[in-house]
Design a protein around this motif. Structure first.
Motif, PDB file in Angstrom:
ATOM      1  N   ILE A   1      32.008  35.645  41.587  1.00 33.44           N
ATOM      2  CA  ILE A   1      32.770  34.723  42.421  1.00 33.44           C
ATOM      3  C   ILE A   1      33.866  35.543  43.076  1.00 33.44           C
ATOM      4  O   ILE A   1      34.544  36.330  42.425  1.00 33.44           O
ATOM      5  N   THR A   2      34.049  35.349  44.372  1.00 31.31           N
ATOM      6  CA  THR A   2      35.056  36.097  45.117  1.00 31.31           C
ATOM      7  C   THR A   2      36.104  35.137  45.645  1.00 31.31           C
ATOM      8  O   THR A   2      35.776  34.036  46.087  1.00 31.31           O
ATOM      9  N   PHE A   3      37.368  35.543  45.580  1.00 31.26           N
ATOM     10  CA  PHE A   3      38.424  34.754  46.199  1.00 31.26           C
ATOM     11  C   PHE A   3      39.419  35.694  46.857  1.00 31.26           C
ATOM     12  O   PHE A   3      39.562  36.838  46.478  1.00 31.26           O
ATOM     13  N   ARG A   4      40.075  35.196  47.869  1.00 27.69           N
ATOM     14  CA  ARG A   4      40.984  36.018  48.661  1.00 27.69           C
ATOM     15  C   ARG A   4      42.425  35.842  48.177  1.00 27.69           C
ATOM     16  O   ARG A   4      42.843  34.745  47.829  1.00 27.69           O
ATOM     17  N   VAL A   5      43.136  36.954  48.157  1.00 26.41           N
ATOM     18  CA  VAL A   5      44.552  36.954  47.789  1.00 26.41           C
ATOM     19  C   VAL A   5      45.298  37.877  48.750  1.00 26.41           C
ATOM     20  O   VAL A   5      44.705  38.746  49.380  1.00 26.41           O
ATOM     21  N   SER A   6      46.593  37.694  48.820  1.00 26.01           N
ATOM     22  CA  SER A   6      47.407  38.587  49.649  1.00 26.01           C
ATOM     23  C   SER A   6      47.530  39.944  48.946  1.00 26.01           C
ATOM     24  O   SER A   6      47.214  40.077  47.760  1.00 26.01           O
ATOM     25  N   GLU A   7      48.013  40.930  49.663  1.00 27.70           N
ATOM     26  CA  GLU A   7      48.230  42.258  49.077  1.00 27.70           C
ATOM     27  C   GLU A   7      49.208  42.169  47.902  1.00 27.70           C
ATOM     28  O   GLU A   7      48.995  42.792  46.870  1.00 27.70           O
ATOM     29  N   ALA A   8      50.271  41.388  48.088  1.00 26.93           N
ATOM     30  CA  ALA A   8      51.272  41.242  47.022  1.00 26.93           C
ATOM     31  C   ALA A   8      50.654  40.581  45.792  1.00 26.93           C
ATOM     32  O   ALA A   8      50.919  41.001  44.657  1.00 26.93           O
TER      33      ALA A   8
ATOM     34  N   GLY B   1      46.157  44.959  29.211  1.00 28.25           N
ATOM     35  CA  GLY B   1      45.120  45.873  28.739  1.00 28.25           C
ATOM     36  C   GLY B   1      43.709  45.381  28.975  1.00 28.25           C
ATOM     37  O   GLY B   1      42.807  45.645  28.174  1.00 28.25           O
ATOM     38  N   VAL B   2      43.526  44.634  30.073  1.00 26.94           N
ATOM     39  CA  VAL B   2      42.199  44.114  30.414  1.00 26.94           C
ATOM     40  C   VAL B   2      41.917  44.393  31.882  1.00 26.94           C
ATOM     41  O   VAL B   2      42.816  44.763  32.645  1.00 26.94           O
ATOM     42  N   SER B   3      40.678  44.192  32.263  1.00 26.30           N
ATOM     43  CA  SER B   3      40.320  44.357  33.670  1.00 26.30           C
ATOM     44  C   SER B   3      40.812  43.157  34.468  1.00 26.30           C
ATOM     45  O   SER B   3      41.103  42.094  33.910  1.00 26.30           O
ATOM     46  N   VAL B   4      40.891  43.328  35.781  1.00 25.17           N
ATOM     47  CA  VAL B   4      41.271  42.218  36.661  1.00 25.17           C
ATOM     48  C   VAL B   4      40.273  41.077  36.504  1.00 25.17           C
ATOM     49  O   VAL B   4      40.651  39.906  36.432  1.00 25.17           O
TER      50      VAL B   4
ATOM     51  N   PHE C   1      50.174  42.203  42.049  1.00 23.61           N
ATOM     52  CA  PHE C   1      50.676  41.485  40.876  1.00 23.61           C
ATOM     53  C   PHE C   1      49.566  41.289  39.846  1.00 23.61           C
ATOM     54  O   PHE C   1      49.762  41.533  38.644  1.00 23.61           O
ATOM     55  N   ILE C   2      48.402  40.839  40.294  1.00 22.34           N
ATOM     56  CA  ILE C   2      47.266  40.615  39.394  1.00 22.34           C
ATOM     57  C   ILE C   2      46.853  41.915  38.717  1.00 22.34           C
ATOM     58  O   ILE C   2      46.611  41.953  37.504  1.00 22.34           O
ATOM     59  N   GLN C   3      46.796  42.997  39.480  1.00 19.95           N
ATOM     60  CA  GLN C   3      46.431  44.290  38.910  1.00 19.95           C
ATOM     61  C   GLN C   3      47.446  44.744  37.853  1.00 19.95           C
ATOM     62  O   GLN C   3      47.070  45.242  36.797  1.00 19.95           O
ATOM     63  N   LYS C   4      48.732  44.557  38.135  1.00 20.33           N
ATOM     64  CA  LYS C   4      49.770  44.939  37.178  1.00 20.33           C
ATOM     65  C   LYS C   4      49.694  44.088  35.917  1.00 20.33           C
ATOM     66  O   LYS C   4      49.884  44.589  34.807  1.00 20.33           O
ATOM     67  N   MET C   5      49.420  42.803  36.080  1.00 14.64           N
ATOM     68  CA  MET C   5      49.307  41.931  34.906  1.00 14.64           C
ATOM     69  C   MET C   5      48.074  42.282  34.071  1.00 14.64           C
ATOM     70  O   MET C   5      48.116  42.234  32.840  1.00 14.64           O
TER      71      MET C   5
END
Length: 73
Positions: free
Chosen positions: A4-11, A24-27, A15-19
């Motif tokens: 499933i794909t969804f669009r997000v802003s760069e910010a 300690g998990v993948s996005v 944020f999602i990548q940092k969280m």
């Protein structure tokens, strides 16, 4: 497994990548777990509201003193 794909802003992406890194998990795992947990919470809340309405419609509550009498008998 499906995708499933969804669009997000760069910010939001950053944020999602940092969280994900913080946890300690993948996005993908972070997104999947949080989405499913949120949806399950919605179901739980709906069931709670229905139970609360049913209780209001037919309140069979008894006091502590009444309960003690029932248990003593």
């Amino acid at each position: 497994m499906s995708t499933i794909t969804f669009r997000v802003s760069e910010a939001e992406k950053e944020f999602i990548q940092k969280m994900a890194e913080f946890n300690g998990v993948s996005v993908s795992e972070l997104s999947r777990n949080n989405l499913l947990e949120s949806l399950e919470d919605q179901i739980d809340l709906d069931l709670y509201e229905k139970a609360r309405q049913a209780h209001r419609a037919k309140d069979e509550s008894i006091s502590l003193q009444e309960m003690k009498k029932v248990l003593d008998e």
